[in-house]
Each structure stands twice: as C-alpha cells, then as structure tokens.
Design a protein around this motif. Structure first.
Motif, PDB file in Angstrom:
ATOM      1  N   GLY A 267       0.806  -1.213   0.000  1.00 15.47           N
ATOM      2  CA  GLY A 267       0.000   0.000   0.000  1.00 15.47           C
ATOM      3  C   GLY A 267       0.830   1.250   0.000  1.00 15.47           C
ATOM      4  N   TRP A 268       1.701   1.412   1.017  1.00 22.24           N
ATOM      5  CA  TRP A 268       2.440   2.673   1.111  1.00 22.24           C
ATOM      6  C   TRP A 268       3.950   2.478   1.112  1.00 22.24           C
ATOM      7  N   MET A 269       4.427   1.384   1.670  1.00 24.83           N
ATOM      8  CA  MET A 269       5.872   1.209   1.788  1.00 24.83           C
ATOM      9  C   MET A 269       6.429   0.557   0.527  1.00 24.83           C
ATOM     10  N   ARG A 304       3.257   9.882   2.085  1.00 20.67           N
ATOM     11  CA  ARG A 304       3.945   8.919   1.237  1.00 20.67           C
ATOM     12  C   ARG A 304       2.956   7.841   0.807  1.00 20.67           C
ATOM     13  N   PHE A 305       2.247   8.121  -0.282  1.00 23.06           N
ATOM     14  CA  PHE A 305       1.188   7.253  -0.801  1.00 23.06           C
ATOM     15  C   PHE A 305       0.282   6.797   0.334  1.00 23.06           C
ATOM     16  N   HIS A 306      -0.128   7.771   1.116  1.00 21.73           N
ATOM     17  CA  HIS A 306      -0.943   7.529   2.303  1.00 21.73           C
ATOM     18  C   HIS A 306      -2.414   7.515   1.907  1.00 21.73           C
ATOM     19  N   ASP A 307      -3.038   6.359   2.029  1.00 23.84           N
ATOM     20  CA  ASP A 307      -4.465   6.221   1.730  1.00 23.84           C
ATOM     21  C   ASP A 307      -5.247   6.815   2.895  1.00 23.84           C
ATOM     22  N   ASP A 318      -2.686  10.643  -0.390  1.00 19.02           N
ATOM     23  CA  ASP A 318      -1.764  11.747  -0.142  1.00 19.02           C
ATOM     24  C   ASP A 318      -0.339  11.276  -0.414  1.00 19.02           C
ATOM     25  N   ASP A 319       0.201  11.659  -1.559  1.00 14.92           N
ATOM     26  CA  ASP A 319       1.603  11.366  -1.884  1.00 14.92           C
ATOM     27  C   ASP A 319       2.346  12.682  -2.085  1.00 14.92           C
ATOM     28  N   ALA A 320       2.139  13.591  -1.123  1.00 17.26           N
ATOM     29  CA  ALA A 320       2.669  14.947  -1.255  1.00 17.26           C
ATOM     30  C   ALA A 320       4.187  15.003  -1.265  1.00 17.26           C
ATOM     31  N   MET A 321       4.858  13.959  -0.785  1.00 15.64           N
ATOM     32  CA  MET A 321       6.315  13.945  -0.833  1.00 15.64           C
ATOM     33  C   MET A 321       6.839  13.550  -2.212  1.00 15.64           C
ATOM     34  N   ASP A 416     -13.843   6.878  -8.170  1.00 14.09           N
ATOM     35  CA  ASP A 416     -12.621   7.572  -8.597  1.00 14.09           C
ATOM     36  C   ASP A 416     -11.592   7.624  -7.464  1.00 14.09           C
ATOM     37  N   THR A 417     -10.382   8.034  -7.825  1.00 17.64           N
ATOM     38  CA  THR A 417      -9.309   8.252  -6.861  1.00 17.64           C
ATOM     39  C   THR A 417      -8.782   9.671  -7.023  1.00 17.64           C
ATOM     40  N   ILE A 418      -8.681  10.404  -5.923  1.00 15.31           N
ATOM     41  CA  ILE A 418      -8.011  11.704  -5.909  1.00 15.31           C
ATOM     42  C   ILE A 418      -6.602  11.485  -5.385  1.00 15.31           C
ATOM     43  N   LEU A 419      -5.614  11.871  -6.173  1.00 14.28           N
ATOM     44  CA  LEU A 419      -4.208  11.678  -5.822  1.00 14.28           C
ATOM     45  C   LEU A 419      -3.473  13.010  -5.850  1.00 14.28           C
ATOM     46  N   LEU A 420      -2.809  13.350  -4.767  1.00 11.31           N
ATOM     47  CA  LEU A 420      -1.886  14.479  -4.747  1.00 11.31           C
ATOM     48  C   LEU A 420      -0.479  13.940  -4.957  1.00 11.31           C
ATOM     49  N   ALA A 421       0.117  14.239  -6.122  1.00  9.57           N
ATOM     50  CA  ALA A 421       1.480  13.826  -6.462  1.00  9.57           C
ATOM     51  C   ALA A 421       2.127  15.004  -7.183  1.00  9.57           C
ATOM     52  N   PRO A 422       2.662  15.984  -6.457  1.00  4.29           N
ATOM     53  CA  PRO A 422       2.916  17.315  -7.013  1.00  4.29           C
ATOM     54  C   PRO A 422       3.962  17.434  -8.130  1.00  4.29           C
TER      55      PRO A 422
END
Length: 445
Positions: A267-269, A304-307, A318-321, A416-422
C-alpha cells in the motif's frame, strides 16, 4: 563511530578564537551556534537574507542551502569550510552511525531500519520530530547523540553530504537508488553525484546497495568497501535481501532464509525500502526474527502514498512527498488512469533557481506530465501548474492547492481516486492542509 570534532579538523576547526558564522533561524541554527560556542568558537549568528562571513573559517548553513548560493561560493573561494548541523552531530557522537541516502526512499528505509533494530534489542537513535517525518539529524538529536542509544540512524540528503568535508563517514552506508534530482542545488549532475558518493568513501565499513538500480550504480561507481550487501525487489542476490513471490528473503554468509510476507507493504511502503532496511539491519547484527517483527510493526509515514480513506466512495491518496517527476510517475502508475483525478504543481522556482532544469530532470518531467495527461482529470496548481498546463492544455489550471482540492472534489465521482502527487516542491504547510482538509471531508461523510 564519531571520531571527535576537534581531532579531525587539522585546519583549525574547533580551536579557541576561531570565528564561525551560523546562518539561519530556528532550532537547528540555534543548536549549531550553541555547539560551536561550547567548543570555544567565536560565533556570529546571522539571520538576514544576505549573510556575510569576512574572516570566518567556518560557515554553517541550512541543509537545503544550494552549493551554488552566493554566500557558499564566496566562503569556499575564501578558503572557509562550509558545513551543516548534521555533520556537527555525527562528528561528535560516540555512537555507531548507519547513514541512508538515495534519490527516493531514504526516510522510509531509515525509519523501518530503526524499527527493526528496536526489535533486535538494540537502542537506535533517530530524529523523532523531523519535518514530514524526515530522519535528518536535527536539533533534537544534539544531546541524545552524545549520551543515549548504541546506534544512530541518519537520513542524509545530497545537500547534507555536499558539505560533509570533515566527517569520515558512517559505520554502515545505505544507498537506496540514484537518478538526477535536485541538480539545480548543486550546479551540475556531476556535483550531485559527487555529494552522494561521499557516503561510500570508507574502505573499512560495509555498505548496502540496490542491485536493481543499474543506472545509479553506473553514476556512483563501485563502492570503496569490499563488504557489500545487495538488495533487490525482484531477483535473488548472493549476499543481502530480496523479495520473491511476495515474501522477503535474505542470504547471509551463505545461509538462505525465507523471512516473512511483505504483501501488506504494497500500500504505502515501497518494496525497495523493505529490502534496503533488511540488508542494512543484517550489517548491524539483526537476525531474521527481528527483521520480520520490524516489517510487521512498520507504521505508515505521512505524505507517502498515504491512503486517507474515502469521501462518498472516492478514494483519497496523499503522496505529497512525490515532489519530483520520477516519484510522481511512480505514484500515478499505481492508479487506474481512467478513474484518476491527479493534483500536480507547487513551486516552479526555489530561491530563484528553476526546478528540474537539468536536461535529465526536464526529460523526466515531460514524461511524468505525459503520463498524468492520461488521467480523467489533471489539475495544476501554483506556479508549477502553469508549466504543466503549457505542456498539457487539458490541464485544469488553478492558483492554489486549496483551489485544486475544491475542483477535485467537484470533478470526482464514486469509484474515482483523488491523488496528490505534485512533481514539484511544495510547502510543508500545504501538505498539512491537503491531509487535514481531506480527513475532515472524510469524517463528515
């Protein structure tokens, strides 16, 4: 281990009456000034935008200060040493040091390693309060590094390492991967690579290296040490750690062990962080039981790909990093483009320097934007959002991240999926805003 701040500086560092200039505000700058003052330096703590350092033999800067910054260039031309708080801490500590660097995965690897060492009944020290969970040595480690624990785990960026002229290096070095990134802070790709190479310069200390990263190996060259453990997320290695059929394996001194399942980490790691931490842990004396327990106990790190959960059937990640094109591409590739609403943007320039201007980074940026353009909705925010819109006219251009959140909520539908990946640097305050607003929305559903 650290070798003593004064002993390793034959040019006079640490001797009474030497003058040091510390640049910046906040706890780290205050801690650096206090350390040097305690060692007998005459300390000039400057907080202005244009620091000066006439007659100073040492300049201490913030860890994100560019090598190309005018005051850094001037100090080096004048023969002054330039350093960062992390070097002051690592040089002074009597503890063994495991240092982790790389273009991606440093924080996850470092924190997972510390968890494994705890389960191995070691007493690892790691920064408890780093920004966005980063494990850089900061003010909170100054005193503990002198007195507590038996091993210090340190995440080191290229803008730490480029200023570490005096520290002899870690007891165990880990390089997660390497590709062109933050090149604008160093002035050239060669300077960026040279900074990363510093972690591998000791011939008498073991290292852990990514067997999957052929391009990174070509840039770094072979480690100085002959004690190398390899890690891979896809193929067995002769000495080190790898993942096969969803399970973590290790081979150490000729003995192969099937350690544990790593399915839950998908999932995230990132799998590379799992095998990197496992290889480093074995150099530190941890066994398979401690590695398995540490992997099982690993806690989700923020941004970090935090659901974050669902809002009216809409998944929010949230993958803001993911502030570089390669990291953003990795995040986007994990999602279904047909049902993806992706938010990209941030700052196109940092301290007057254009971000991702290096040819390799620019090529990666174009590829990332092309990939993102296949999403159901691509929303660009900040000054970087304008650059994205220039390449992809279908981009929904908005001024701020707050506006992007609003538009994303309007456009997304159930499933849908909302993804923050700047793809670009963004303020930590904006990362907190995204996670906070989305959690609030989720709580209200």
């Amino acid at each position: 281990m650290g070798n003593g701040w004064r002993r390793d500086y034959p040019d006079g560092m640490g001797q009474p009456a030497q003058r040091a200039v510390v640049v910046g505000t906040g706890p780290d700058a205050d801690a650096a000034a206090a350390l040097l003052h305690a060692d007998g330096w005459v300390v000039d703590h400057q907080t202005g935008a244009t620091p000066t350092h006439p007659g100073a033999s040492l300049l201490v800067v913030d860890e994100w200060t560019a090598e190309t910054a005018p005051h850094v260039v001037a100090a080096r031309r004048a023969g002054s040493r330039v350093t960062v708080l992390a070097e002051l801490i690592l040089e002074r500590t009597p503890r063994s040091v495991v240092a982790v660097t790389g273009t991606a995965g440093k924080t996850t690897t470092a924190r997972l390693l510390a968890t494994i060492l705890t389960h191995a009944r070691r007493e690892p020290l790691i920064t408890p309060d780093g920004r966005a969970a980063n494990a850089w040595p900061n003010a909170s480690l100054v005193e503990p590094a002198l007195h507590d624990g038996d091993m210090l785990v340190a995440e080191l960026t290229s803008t730490h390492l480029c200023y570490m002229d005096g520290w002899t290096g870690p007891d165990v070095a880990v390089v997660t991967n390497l590709w062109p990134d933050h090149v604008e802070l160093h002035g050239s790709l060669a300077a960026y690579v040279a900074a990363k190479q510093r972690i591998l310069r000791r011939r008498d200390r073991p290292v852990a290296v990514n067997a999957d990263d052929a391009a990174g190996q070509a840039l770094l060259g072979p480690p100085a040490s002959s004690d190398v453990a390899w890690f891979s997320q896809c193929v067995p290695v002769p000495h080190g750690a790898w993942i096969q059929d969803g399970r973590l394996h290790i081979r150490w001194d000729g003995v192969h062990e099937d350690v544990c399942a790593v399915v839950h980490t998908s999932g995230w790691m990132h799998p590379t962080a799992v095998v990197a931490a496992a290889a480093a842990a074995m150099w530190c004396g941890a066994g398979s039981e401690a590695i398995a327990a540490g992997v099982a106990a690993a806690e989700q790190l923020p941004h970090r790909f935090h659901d974050l959960g669902e809002v009216a059937g809409i998944r929010v990640i949230d993958d803001a990093m993911a502030a570089t094109p390669v990291k953003a591409s990795a995040a986007i590739s994990r999602c279904d483009l047909e049902t993806l609403v992706v938010l990209v943007g941030g700052d196109a320039q940092v301290d007057g320097r254009v971000v991702h201007a290096d040819p390799a980074a620019d090529a990666a940026l174009r590829q990332a934007i092309t990939l993102a353009s296949g999403a159901a909705h691509l929303i660009g925010f900040g000054t970087a959002g304008a650059l994205v819109a220039d390449q992809c006219p279908a981009t929904i251009r908005v001024p701020t991240l707050t506006d992007a959140i609003t538009v994303a909520a309007q456009r997304a539908r159930a499933g849908d999926t909302i993804l923050l990946a700047p793809m670009f640097p963004m303020a930590q305050s904006d990362r907190v805003i995204f996670a906070g607003r989305m959690r609030h929305m989720i709580a209200d559903t």
